[in-house]
Write an enzyme that holds these catalytic residues in place. Structure first.
Site, mmCIF file in Angstrom:
data_model
loop_
_atom_site.group_PDB
_atom_site.id
_atom_site.type_symbol
_atom_site.label_atom_id
_atom_site.label_comp_id
_atom_site.label_asym_id
_atom_site.label_seq_id
_atom_site.Cartn_x
_atom_site.Cartn_y
_atom_site.Cartn_z
ATOM 1 N N SER A 128 -31.773 0.217 41.440
ATOM 2 C CA SER A 128 -31.935 -0.909 40.336
ATOM 3 C C SER A 128 -30.548 -1.278 39.994
ATOM 4 O O SER A 128 -29.776 -0.456 40.282
ATOM 5 C CB SER A 128 -32.566 -0.044 39.148
ATOM 6 O OG SER A 128 -32.306 -0.735 38.091
ATOM 7 N N TYR A 153 -33.842 7.960 33.679
ATOM 8 C CA TYR A 153 -34.380 7.214 34.501
ATOM 9 C C TYR A 153 -33.171 6.594 35.405
ATOM 10 O O TYR A 153 -33.338 6.558 36.841
ATOM 11 C CB TYR A 153 -35.082 6.169 34.004
ATOM 12 C CG TYR A 153 -35.511 4.615 34.765
ATOM 13 C CD1 TYR A 153 -36.467 4.961 36.113
ATOM 14 C CD2 TYR A 153 -34.841 3.537 34.976
ATOM 15 C CE1 TYR A 153 -36.658 3.829 36.782
ATOM 16 C CE2 TYR A 153 -35.010 2.631 35.867
ATOM 17 C CZ TYR A 153 -36.037 2.797 36.557
ATOM 18 O OH TYR A 153 -36.127 1.846 37.815
ATOM 19 N N LYS A 157 -32.195 7.104 39.901
ATOM 20 C CA LYS A 157 -32.170 5.987 40.754
ATOM 21 C C LYS A 157 -30.465 6.096 41.628
ATOM 22 O O LYS A 157 -30.536 6.242 42.792
ATOM 23 C CB LYS A 157 -31.998 4.476 40.194
ATOM 24 C CG LYS A 157 -33.234 4.110 39.677
ATOM 25 C CD LYS A 157 -34.282 3.742 40.954
ATOM 26 C CE LYS A 157 -35.628 3.688 40.463
ATOM 27 N NZ LYS A 157 -36.831 3.746 41.580
HETATM 28 N N1 LIG Z 1 -40.072 -3.380 37.400
HETATM 29 C C1 LIG Z 1 -38.523 -3.410 37.146
HETATM 30 O O1 LIG Z 1 -38.006 -4.118 36.322
HETATM 31 C C2 LIG Z 1 -37.809 -2.696 38.063
HETATM 32 C C3 LIG Z 1 -36.413 -2.873 38.202
HETATM 33 C C4 LIG Z 1 -35.397 -2.010 38.941
HETATM 34 C C5 LIG Z 1 -36.011 -0.972 39.949
HETATM 35 N N2 LIG Z 1 -37.453 -0.949 39.814
HETATM 36 C C6 LIG Z 1 -38.188 0.198 40.828
HETATM 37 O O2 LIG Z 1 -39.091 -0.421 41.334
HETATM 38 C C7 LIG Z 1 -40.250 0.308 41.842
HETATM 39 C C8 LIG Z 1 -41.595 -0.311 41.355
HETATM 40 O O3 LIG Z 1 -41.611 -0.721 40.056
HETATM 41 P P1 LIG Z 1 -42.619 -1.456 39.383
HETATM 42 O O4 LIG Z 1 -42.291 -2.290 38.308
HETATM 43 O O5 LIG Z 1 -43.579 -1.962 40.396
HETATM 44 O O6 LIG Z 1 -43.300 -0.263 38.607
HETATM 45 P P2 LIG Z 1 -44.930 0.213 38.652
HETATM 46 O O7 LIG Z 1 -45.122 1.175 37.724
HETATM 47 O O8 LIG Z 1 -45.697 -1.013 38.282
HETATM 48 O O9 LIG Z 1 -45.343 0.697 39.846
HETATM 49 C C9 LIG Z 1 -45.105 2.123 40.485
HETATM 50 C C10 LIG Z 1 -46.370 2.384 41.027
HETATM 51 O O10 LIG Z 1 -46.116 3.613 41.745
HETATM 52 C C11 LIG Z 1 -47.140 4.671 41.225
HETATM 53 N N3 LIG Z 1 -46.498 6.138 41.305
HETATM 54 C C12 LIG Z 1 -45.694 6.507 40.473
HETATM 55 N N4 LIG Z 1 -45.332 7.758 40.888
HETATM 56 C C13 LIG Z 1 -46.256 8.008 41.908
HETATM 57 C C14 LIG Z 1 -46.463 9.236 42.856
HETATM 58 N N5 LIG Z 1 -45.731 10.253 42.425
HETATM 59 N N6 LIG Z 1 -47.205 9.027 43.802
HETATM 60 C C15 LIG Z 1 -47.828 8.006 44.186
HETATM 61 N N7 LIG Z 1 -47.795 6.837 43.313
HETATM 62 C C16 LIG Z 1 -46.923 6.978 42.250
HETATM 63 C C17 LIG Z 1 -47.535 4.110 39.889
HETATM 64 O O11 LIG Z 1 -49.110 4.544 39.745
HETATM 65 C C18 LIG Z 1 -47.429 2.462 40.269
HETATM 66 O O12 LIG Z 1 -48.707 2.001 40.693
HETATM 67 C C19 LIG Z 1 -39.795 1.474 40.827
HETATM 68 O O13 LIG Z 1 -39.063 2.495 41.668
HETATM 69 C C20 LIG Z 1 -38.833 1.027 39.873
HETATM 70 O O14 LIG Z 1 -38.132 2.336 39.453
HETATM 71 C C21 LIG Z 1 -38.350 -1.726 39.007
#
Ligand SMILES: NC(=O)c1ccc[n+]([C@@H]2O[C@H](COP(=O)([O-])OP(=O)(O)OC[C@H]3O[C@@H](n4cnc5c(N)ncnc54)[C@H](O)[C@@H]3O)[C@@H](O)[C@H]2O)c1
Length: 341
Positions: A128, A153, A157
C-alpha cells in the site's frame, strides 16, 4: 493448453475477486483461498456469473499451515501466489493491533514457509502507498523514502515488505513483486462483484454511494483547510479493474523470470484528485445529488498523495485506462445492484 494455476488468497475480497476475473480472462486458472472473514460467498456466484465457470475456492485461513498444505496438495502444480488476504481497517488496527499483526504478518510467514514445499517460486504481495506516510515530495516514486507507519495496519504492510525482501535474499528460488496500491475504487462493469463494506464504510467512495442511496444521511468531508487547491485531501483513485489487471502482468513477469528477484511497483493512475473533485465527479457521472458537510480533519490523515507511475508503465507495460467518472459510475451501478441482492 492447460491453464497456469495461481493461488489467490483473499480471492473473495474486493480487489481479489476482480483479480480472479482478470486472471481467468487472461488465460490463467485462479484458485481462491478465503476464510470469508471480510467477504461473503455470494461473491463466488458473482465471479461465476461473469466467467460462466466455477472458480475453485477453499474456505480456509491461509495462516493455517496444515489447511494450506491440504489445498496445495489437492490443487497440485500451482505456479504462483497472489496474497491479498489481510485485515485492512486502519482504525480497527489501532484498537486490535495483535489481530492485525497475527493475521497480516502471520499469514505471510505461513505462506512463505509452505510454498517451497510445493515448489512454488512466484509471489505477488498487496502492499500500500501507506508505507510512504506523509511524503516530502509529490508524486511519490518507488524510491521515495518510506516513513514510520502511523497505524498497526500500515506497519504490517512495511513489515511484510521487509520480510519478503529478506526471504528473497536468503532463498534463491523466491521471486516477488510488491505492488503498492493507491486508492482502489469502482466495481466490475457487470455490477456482479464490487466492494462490500461490512458496517460503516471506512473509504470515501462506498460512503458516497451509500449516502446517494439513502443508507447514510450525509457524507462528512474531513477537513477543507489542507494545502491543496480546494483544501480537501488528495488521493490517487484507481479503478479496481485496472488494479486487478496489474496483477496479471505482475504474475506473467514473474513466470517469465524478467526483472529483479524483488521488485516494487506503484499502482495508481498518476493523477491526484481532491475529495471535493470526487464528489463533483460522482454527481456528474451519475446525476445523483450528494448531501455532504465539512467536518474536522482526522488525526493522522495524509494531506495529499499520488503516484508516479513511470516504473510500472516502462517496466510492467502497465497503464490504467478508466477515468475517474467511469470508476464512480461503476461504483454507483454496483451500489444500486446491491438493493436486489
Ligand atoms: N482496498 C484498499 O483500499 C487497499 C489499499 C492498499 C492495499 N490494500 C490491500 O489489498 C489487499 C486486499 O484488499 P481488499 O480491499 O480487497 O480487502 P478485502 O477485505 O475486501 O479482501 C481481503 C479478503 O481476505 C480475506 N481474508 C482475510 N484474512 C484471511 C486469512 N487469514 N485467510 C484467508 N482469507 C483471509 C477476507 O475474508 C477478504 O475476503 C489487502 O492486503 C489490503 O491490505 C487494499
Amino acid at each position: 493448453m492447460e491453464r497456469v494455476k495461481i493461488l489467490v488468497t483473499g480471492g473473495a475480497g474486493f480487489i481479489g475477486s476482480h483479480a480472479v476475473v482478470e486472471l481467468y480472462e487472461a488465460g490463467f486458472q485462479p484458485i481462491i483461498v478465503d476464510d470469508f472473514s471480510n467477504s461473503r460467498d455470494s461473491v463466488l456466484r458473482g465471479i461465476q456469473d461473469i466467467l460462466g465457470v466455477e472458480v475453485p475456492s477453499h474456505n480456509i485461513d491461509c495462516g493455517n499451515a496444515e489447511a494450506l498444505r491440504g489445498v496445495l496438495s489437492q490443487e497440485k502444480a500451482i505456479r504462483g501466489i497472489i496474497h491479498f488476504a489481510a485485515f485492512k481497517a486502519v482504525g480497527e488496527s489501532v484498537q486490535k493491533p495483535l489481530a492485525y499483526y497475527h493475521n497480516n504478518v502471520g499469514s505471510l510467514i505461513t505462506l512463505l514457509t509452505v510454498m517451497p514445499e510445493f515448489g512454488i517460486k512466484n509471489f505477488v504481495f498487496s502492499s500500500s502507498c501507506t508505507v510512504y506516510g506523509i511524503p516530502d515530495q509529490l508524486p511519490v516514486t518507488e524510491q521515495t523514502p518510506t516513513k514510520p507507519a502511523t497505524s498497526p495496519y500500515g506497519n504490517t504492510k512495511k513489515i511484510c515488505e521487509d520480510i519478503l525482501t529478506d526471504v528473497a535474499k536468503a532463498d534463491d528460488s523466491l521471486r516477488t513483486i510488491l505492488l503498492r496500491y493507491f486508492n482502489p475504487i469502482g466495481a466490475h462493469p457487470s455490477a456482479k462483484i464490487g466492494e462490500l463494506p461490512l458496517g460503516v464504510p471506512q473509504n470515501l467512495v462506498p460512503f458516497i454511494t451509500q449516502t446517494a442511496a439513502g443508507i447514510r444521511e450525509k457524507l462528512t468531508i474531513y477537513g477543507n483547510t489542507y494545502d491543496t487547491p480546494d483544501g480537501t485531501n488528495i488521493r490517487d483513485y484507481i479503478h479496481v479493474v485496472d488494479l486487478a489487471k496489474a496483477h496479471v502482468v505482475a504474475v506473467q513477469r514473474l513466470l517469465d523470470e524478467k526483472g529483479e528477484k524483488v521488485e516494487i511497483f506503484n499502482v495508481g493512475t498518476g493523477r491526484g484528485n481532491t475529495v471535493l473533485e470526487v464528489v463533483h465527479a460522482f454527481e456528474r457521472a451519475t446525476g445523483a445529488k450528494l448531501n455532504y458537510t465539512i467536518g474536522a480533519p482526522r488525526t493522522g490523515d495524509v494531506p495529499a498523495i499520488y503516484a508516479d507511475v513511470t516504473k510500472a508503465t516502462n517496466e510492467l507495460g502497465f497503464k490504467t485506462t478508466s477515468t475517474l467518472d467511469e470508476a464512480l459510475a461503476s461504483a454507483w451501478k454496483w451500489q444500486q445492484s446491491l438493493e436486489n441482492k
